[in-house]
Design a protein around this motif. Structure first.
Motif: not given
Length: 409
Positions: A159-160, A162-164, A166-167, A199-200, A202-203, A205
């Motif tokens: 997940p980290a 994926l966060d990166a 997206v950023a 994560w998917c 929540e986003h 995806t």
């Protein structure tokens, strides 16, 4: 008036070739010239289809009837059998109408990508990873975001990451994962897959899980265990997210590569789009293969496939035991599938790149392995993938020849 320039290929067709196929052509060339080639390049089990499937295919061809077009998403008996497989291995209640039988897992990927993503949608894939994910998405107009997955995370996404992503790039419309993965053989632990699915969800995806190597697991991951007394086969994305797409095939666990038969488990919103696309793009999967493949889910076929997995494990042990003598660098754990993915280490000082090492090995000792460039454009010049699907005898001979090649070069 000046003549118009001649037509040219489309921009979308300019994807890198799959080097595995090029090496297979070299293997055929050398064999035609009389060379005894040991091929560890293709992910192709040497045993072929289970006998129950082969007998069913013979019966189908002997009758030579009922082999016209089938429904676009496959015959009902096969879709029911696939659904039953998920009850057997995962305890999942899958509706047959959510099973799409396809022309190989490759066909399932194309149909899924077309149904799930529009041109310009952003889809994340792992690096190193199977090149067809990246290249097919790119050919269909998606924006591919590569996640740099190294040894620290067992070559799997987090997940980290994926966060990166997206950023750095913006929202992700899709994520493609695989476990066991090609080329690394790493297995997604149940908790890791659950975290990615969460994560998917929540986003917004779409999660696409390639589970083609399920059933070929040599070391069960943390948090897993036998189901109903059976060995661990893998964790399916549908255990965590019914809106995910699951991709699988008869090619690997059942050894039916040339039968070109796979499937997808589809969330209900994608069933009609995939049905329409399949009817237009391929009409239907191969009919004879479909009727025969029903027998893949027989007790006899499961038992035969499990015996093949035992042979993969023997081959794996031979390669892992040989690593100290080979003197290579870091390698992936090869907990599943039938691949060893390794850095060549000091061999690079002599040969410059994995591509050159592979070329010289093939010409000098007639051993075919794949350079890592297919799977990782950033660091693949350092790595190779060896497939041990060919069996213990072939693996043992290949190791002998590789050691001889390295001693001379």
């Amino acid at each position: 008036m000046l003549p118009h320039p001649p037509p040219r290929p489309s921009a979308r067709s300019t994807v890198p070739p799959f080097r595995v196929m090029e090496i297979l052509a070299d293997v055929e060339r050398l064999r035609s010239a009389g060379r005894d080639v040991v091929s560890l390049c293709a992910g192709e089990p040497s045993g072929g289809a289970p006998q129950a499937v082969a007998r069913a295919a013979a019966r189908v061809h002997a009758r030579n009837e009922g082999l016209g077009y089938t429904p676009a998403l496959g015959i009902e008996p096969l879709r029911r059998a696939v659904a039953g497989h998920y009850a057997r291995w995962y305890g999942l209640d899958v509706a047959p109408e959510q099973v799409a039988v396809t022309t190989g897992a490759s066909g399932a990927l194309v149909l899924t990508f077309l149904a799930a993503f529009d041109v310009g949608d952003r889809v994340a894939v792992c690096r190193p990873g199977y090149p067809a994910y990246r290249n097919t998405l790119a050919a269909l107009g998606a924006e591919v975001v590569e996640l740099d997955c190294g040894a620290a995370t067992r070559f799997q996404p987090t997940p980290a990451m994926l966060d990166a992503a997206v950023a750095a790039h913006g929202p992700l419309h899709g994520l493609v994962v695989a476990g066991p993965a090609n080329p690394t053989g790493t297995v997604l632990e149940p908790a890791e897959l659950a975290a990615l699915a969460r994560w998917c969800a929540e986003h917004g995806t779409r999660l696409i899980s390639d589970e083609i190597y399920h059933g070929i697991v040599h070391a069960a991951p943390t948090g897993s265990g036998p189901r109903n007394g059976a060995p661990y086969r893998g964790t399916s994305a549908w255990e965590h997210d019914p809106d995910a797409v699951v991709i699988s095939s008869f090619s690997k666990y059942w050894g039916m590569t040339g039968w070109r038969l796979g499937w997808a488990l589809l969330p209900r919103d994608l069933v009609a789009p995939v049905d329409a696309l399949a009817g237009n793009l391929s009409l239907c999967p191969p009919a004879a293969a479909q009727y025969a493949a029903v027998e893949a889910f027989s007790e006899e076929a499961y038992a035969e496939a499990d015996r093949a997995v035992e042979q993969f494990a023997r081959s794996r042990s031979l390669l892992l035991d040989a690593l100290p003598a080979l003197g290579w660098g870091e390698s992936a754990p090869a907990d599943g599938a039938f691949y060893l993915y390794a850095d060549l280490g000091e061999q690079l000082e002599r040969h410059g790149s994995s591509l050159e090492w592979c070329r010289r090995l093939l010409e000098a000792e007639a051993v075919a392995v794949v350079p890592g460039l297919d799977f990782d454009a950033a660091r693949g010049h350092r790595t190779v993938r060896l497939s041990f699907a060919a069996g213990p005898a072939q693996v043992e001979e290949a190791v002998t020849r590789i050691l001889r090649f390295q001693a001379r070069s």
